[in-house]
Design an enzyme around this catalytic site. Sequence first.
Site, PDB file in Angstrom:
ATOM      1  N   SER A 252    -102.494  64.038  10.823  1.00 38.70           N
ATOM      2  CA  SER A 252    -103.493  62.837  10.709  1.00 38.70           C
ATOM      3  C   SER A 252    -104.622  63.834  10.550  1.00 38.70           C
ATOM      4  CB  SER A 252    -103.364  61.410  11.067  1.00 38.70           C
ATOM      5  OG  SER A 252    -104.106  60.944   9.673  1.00 38.70           O
TER       6      SER A 252
ATOM      7  N   ARG B 199     -90.458  56.959  16.115  1.00 31.41           N
ATOM      8  CA  ARG B 199     -91.412  56.148  16.285  1.00 31.41           C
ATOM      9  C   ARG B 199     -91.066  55.342  17.706  1.00 31.41           C
ATOM     10  NH1 ARG B 199     -95.061  52.861  13.159  1.00 31.41           N
ATOM     11  NH2 ARG B 199     -93.537  54.180  11.020  1.00 31.41           N
TER      12      ARG B 199
ATOM     13  N   ARG C 210     -91.658  64.737  16.525  1.00 28.16           N
ATOM     14  CA  ARG C 210     -91.902  64.296  15.295  1.00 28.16           C
ATOM     15  C   ARG C 210     -91.385  66.179  14.602  1.00 28.16           C
ATOM     16  NH1 ARG C 210     -95.422  60.546  11.841  1.00 28.16           N
ATOM     17  NH2 ARG C 210     -94.110  58.436  13.531  1.00 28.16           N
TER      18      ARG C 210
ATOM     19  N   ARG D 281     -98.206  53.966  22.337  1.00 28.66           N
ATOM     20  CA  ARG D 281     -98.497  52.692  21.498  1.00 28.66           C
ATOM     21  C   ARG D 281     -97.234  51.944  21.555  1.00 28.66           C
ATOM     22  NH1 ARG D 281     -99.853  57.175  16.196  1.00 28.66           N
ATOM     23  NH2 ARG D 281    -101.671  58.236  17.548  1.00 28.66           N
TER      24      ARG D 281
ATOM     25  N   GLU E 191     -94.850  61.590   7.756  1.00 30.57           N
ATOM     26  CA  GLU E 191     -95.893  61.634   8.528  1.00 30.57           C
ATOM     27  C   GLU E 191     -96.111  63.117   9.834  1.00 30.57           C
ATOM     28  OE1 GLU E 191     -99.142  58.928   9.318  1.00 30.57           O
ATOM     29  OE2 GLU E 191     -99.895  60.199  11.374  1.00 30.57           O
TER      30      GLU E 191
END
Length: 426
Positions: free
Chosen positions: A355, A280, A394, A265, A352
């Site tokens: 999802s 991130r 994560r 990303r 998070e």
Amino acid sequence: MLDVKVVRENTSRVEESLRKRNYGLSILDRFLKIENERRELLRLIEEKRGRRNKISEEIAKLKKGKKDVVLILAEAKDISDFITEKEERLKVLEEEARQELLIIPNIPHKSVPAGKDETENVEIRKWSASGGVPKEFDFPPLNHWDIAAMHDIIDFDRASKIAGARFSLMKGMGARLERALMNFMLDLNTSKGYKEILPPILVNRESMTGTGQLPKFEMELFKTADPEFYLIPTAEVPVTNIHRDEILNEGDLPIYYTAYTPCFRREAGSYGKDTRGLIRQHQFNKVEIVKFVKPEDSYNELEKLTNDAEDILQRLGLPYRVIALCTGDLGFSAAKTYDLEVWLPGQQRYREISSCSNFEDFQARRANIRFKREGKKGTEFVHTLNGSALAIGRTVVAILENYQQKDGSVVIPEALREYMGVEVIR
RNA sequence: GGAGGGGUGGCCGAGCGGUUGAAGGCGACGGUCUUGAAAAUCGUUUCCCGAUUAUAUCGGGACGUGAGUUCGAAUCUCACCCCCUCCGCCA
């Protein structure tokens, strides 16, 4: 992609959806204007084409009977020229209408809470091994990057030398933990009936359009130059596109897949956020779940999918909560989304880690994934769902922070020990 | 990278530029026959858009994709994509 019929005949529903999502209504107006012109022109062209077909048949008959065709040939030529001219305009309109339709977001399900942004998301439930709330530490818990530094298992400095900011270099027990989690998650998912997939991580433009990343979110993707490929931001893309342009049998459904992939990303526009640590990254590992189901089953399947992702956190003993995203925070393609947020003691907050979304027929319509009911005519679009189970980087963060001891060592969760080969990182 | 071959319905496989949306076969579904099954036999069997007196009927479109020639293209021309074979290179 929404159903053109719904947009045309049920415009108020789309308006309401756009309002709830904090979108302007201008895309809808633009689309309808083009769509109306397109329809009008198409009607005219189809009428003329019908006439042309009749004449062509007539010519064939006359020629067979050795009759003269000069007169009728002239009329045929006229109609043909007329059609050719109008078709040019039609092509432009079709392309424009499609481009507008492709950037209209999905309609939120009626059960999605209304809200303007992430502050109005709704907590559904909370879990921890000790029952609900995370346990307190009897010492000040460290951040994962400090713990990682003590054991030299994540090397951020050298990663930025090799690649740049937002990359990581896992070493020793860090690399091993990443690999252990990947195997643990895949084994657990496959034991529940998800078929393991190892897909391409570079994909073409059609695949990115099928799942909804393109054309609207080009800025968030990495791309190769020559030949042109897109790096996947999630396994959702290649795995959902497995069945692009296919008609499945009713008996094939539901289809359950799980896939490990690296994810890439750009993180454009998040320059200040989470600059330290593993949270991130431009590249991270993730195990994903993807489902293809019949429309009447999709909401039940969303609950099951979410539970399967939760199961991983529970087996790892990581405290988390389940959040229902509100209309203002819902992703572009999703009709409903639950986020799983894991507790990070080092940050004293939930972050998070998964999802889980139901896209209903939004992706299926873009990617043209249909199924045929037994004994019924015609086809229907399937419903697609997907969820992280889980984001591995994560999860590493959560394990380091939740299982840290006063002396800096990190206890390996019970369920992971057979994969790690050790009980403690010290 | 070089040379050649090919892309047609769920699958195999035909297709002189004009009732070919597409022969034939397989498969699937339905009927007959049978105690049942098999065999035999008859029939049905793509999808998308639009109109409508709307599970029927009518019109339009789709033979890898896009453009072109033509009154008319699965069929002719060009470009692109994908697959296969051989040579070279390579983890």
